[in-house]
Scaffold this active site. Structure first.
Site, PDB file in Angstrom:
ATOM      1  N   CYS A 177      -7.262  -2.996   2.795  1.00  0.00           N
ATOM      2  CA  CYS A 177      -7.013  -1.548   2.854  1.00  0.00           C
ATOM      3  C   CYS A 177      -7.269  -0.862   1.521  1.00  0.00           C
ATOM      4  O   CYS A 177      -8.073   0.048   1.434  1.00  0.00           O
ATOM      5  CB  CYS A 177      -5.584  -1.269   3.337  1.00  0.00           C
ATOM      6  SG  CYS A 177      -5.194   0.485   3.386  1.00  0.00           S
ATOM      7  N   HIS A 193       0.562  -3.853   5.878  1.00  0.00           N
ATOM      8  CA  HIS A 193      -0.630  -3.894   6.733  1.00  0.00           C
ATOM      9  C   HIS A 193      -1.836  -4.461   6.004  1.00  0.00           C
ATOM     10  O   HIS A 193      -2.875  -4.661   6.607  1.00  0.00           O
ATOM     11  CB  HIS A 193      -0.951  -2.485   7.243  1.00  0.00           C
ATOM     12  CG  HIS A 193      -1.114  -1.475   6.147  1.00  0.00           C
ATOM     13  ND1 HIS A 193      -0.057  -0.831   5.575  1.00  0.00           N
ATOM     14  CD2 HIS A 193      -2.213  -1.023   5.498  1.00  0.00           C
ATOM     15  CE1 HIS A 193      -0.485  -0.006   4.628  1.00  0.00           C
ATOM     16  NE2 HIS A 193      -1.791  -0.110   4.562  1.00  0.00           N
ATOM     17  N   HIS A 250       5.016   5.465   2.357  1.00  0.00           N
ATOM     18  CA  HIS A 250       5.128   6.728   3.096  1.00  0.00           C
ATOM     19  C   HIS A 250       5.968   6.539   4.366  1.00  0.00           C
ATOM     20  O   HIS A 250       6.800   7.377   4.698  1.00  0.00           O
ATOM     21  CB  HIS A 250       3.738   7.242   3.508  1.00  0.00           C
ATOM     22  CG  HIS A 250       2.883   7.656   2.351  1.00  0.00           C
ATOM     23  ND1 HIS A 250       3.398   8.135   1.185  1.00  0.00           N
ATOM     24  CD2 HIS A 250       1.543   7.660   2.178  1.00  0.00           C
ATOM     25  CE1 HIS A 250       2.417   8.421   0.345  1.00  0.00           C
ATOM     26  NE2 HIS A 250       1.277   8.132   0.923  1.00  0.00           N
ATOM     27  N   CYS A 266       0.842  -1.192   0.000  1.00  0.00           N
ATOM     28  CA  CYS A 266       0.000   0.000   0.000  1.00  0.00           C
ATOM     29  C   CYS A 266       0.884   1.251   0.000  1.00  0.00           C
ATOM     30  O   CYS A 266       2.023   1.215   0.469  1.00  0.00           O
ATOM     31  CB  CYS A 266      -0.882  -0.043   1.245  1.00  0.00           C
ATOM     32  SG  CYS A 266      -1.898   1.425   1.451  1.00  0.00           S
ATOM     33  N   SER A 269       0.738   3.690   1.922  1.00  0.00           N
ATOM     34  CA  SER A 269       1.118   4.073   3.295  1.00  0.00           C
ATOM     35  C   SER A 269       2.386   3.346   3.744  1.00  0.00           C
ATOM     36  O   SER A 269       3.152   3.878   4.552  1.00  0.00           O
ATOM     37  CB  SER A 269      -0.021   3.761   4.266  1.00  0.00           C
ATOM     38  OG  SER A 269      -1.209   4.361   3.826  1.00  0.00           O
TER      39      SER A 269
HETATM   40 ZN   LIG Z   1      -3.085   0.857   3.245  1.00  0.00          ZN
END
Ligand SMILES: [Zn+2]
Ligand SMILES: [Zn+2]
Length: 200
Positions: A175, A68, A52, A47, A49
């Site tokens: 997600c 995640h 990031h 993902c 994130s």
């Molecule tokens: Zn995510």
């Protein structure tokens, strides 16, 4: 292999520091404590994130096992866990649902106060990690860390899924898919147009 109640040695991808390549390492994973679930991962998405936190645009602690957006099978459960049992297919949740905090009880929004995104401690709810590598504690991204063969997450960050779910694809529901769907439907309020304006 009987792993119940024992520390599991398995492989995981570790970022030893910010902006470093991931390194596949042998790690030790403790059994789940009360209110936690240990999962044998079958698939994980990547993902934005994760990127990031690896690049530092989301603050996080290192060394870290990212990931995640995961699907897996429950290996064992800690004391008091009642929503899943060993053998259940599950997804890991980056935004948990404790069902008792103000955010969970509010009719709009769901950013549970027990989330670990903003800020990201990289630790379980009791302030410790279940992972070590070469004797060093390894942080768990968003309390999930799905870039590992096994992981431990809080029960509130686990959702049971159908036994027939395709485990190689269903991790995206963890997600990416709901994030995109929610952005389109709730934030952008995308709707079906009554007529097509681009028709000749
Ligand atoms: Zn995510
Ligand atoms: Zn909550």
């Amino acid at each position: 292999m009987d792993t119940l109640g024992k520390t599991i040695t398995c492989r995981a991808a570790i970022a030893w520091e910010r902006n470093s390549p991931l390194s596949i390492e042998e790690v030790q994973l403790e059994p789940p404590k009360a209110g936690e679930v240990r999962i044998k991962m079958t698939s994980s998405g990547i993902c934005g994130s994760d990127n990031h936190i690896l690049k530092g645009s989301l603050p996080g602690n290192f060394p870290l096992i990212p990931g995640h957006e995961g699907a897996g099978i429950v290996e064992s459960i800690g004391e008091g866990v009642s929503s899943v049992k060993p053998g259940d297919k599950v997804l890991t949740l980056v935004v948990p649902q404790c069902r008792e905090c103000n955010s969970c009880l509010a009719p709009k929004g769901n950013f549970c106060e027990k989330q670990d995104i903003l800020p990201s401690s990289g630790l379980m709810l009791d302030g410790t990690s279940r992972f070590t590598c070469k004797g060093q504690e390894i942080y768990q991204a968003f309390r999930t860390s799905t870039f590992a063969e096994y992981t431990v997450v809080p029960e509130i960050a686990v959702a049971k899924i159908d036994d027939a779910a395709p485990m190689d694809k269903v991790c995206l529901l963890s997600c990416g898919m709901p994030t995109g769907y929610g952005a389109a439907i709730h934030s952008a309020k995308v709707r079906e147009l009554p007529v097509c304006w681009c028709a000749p």
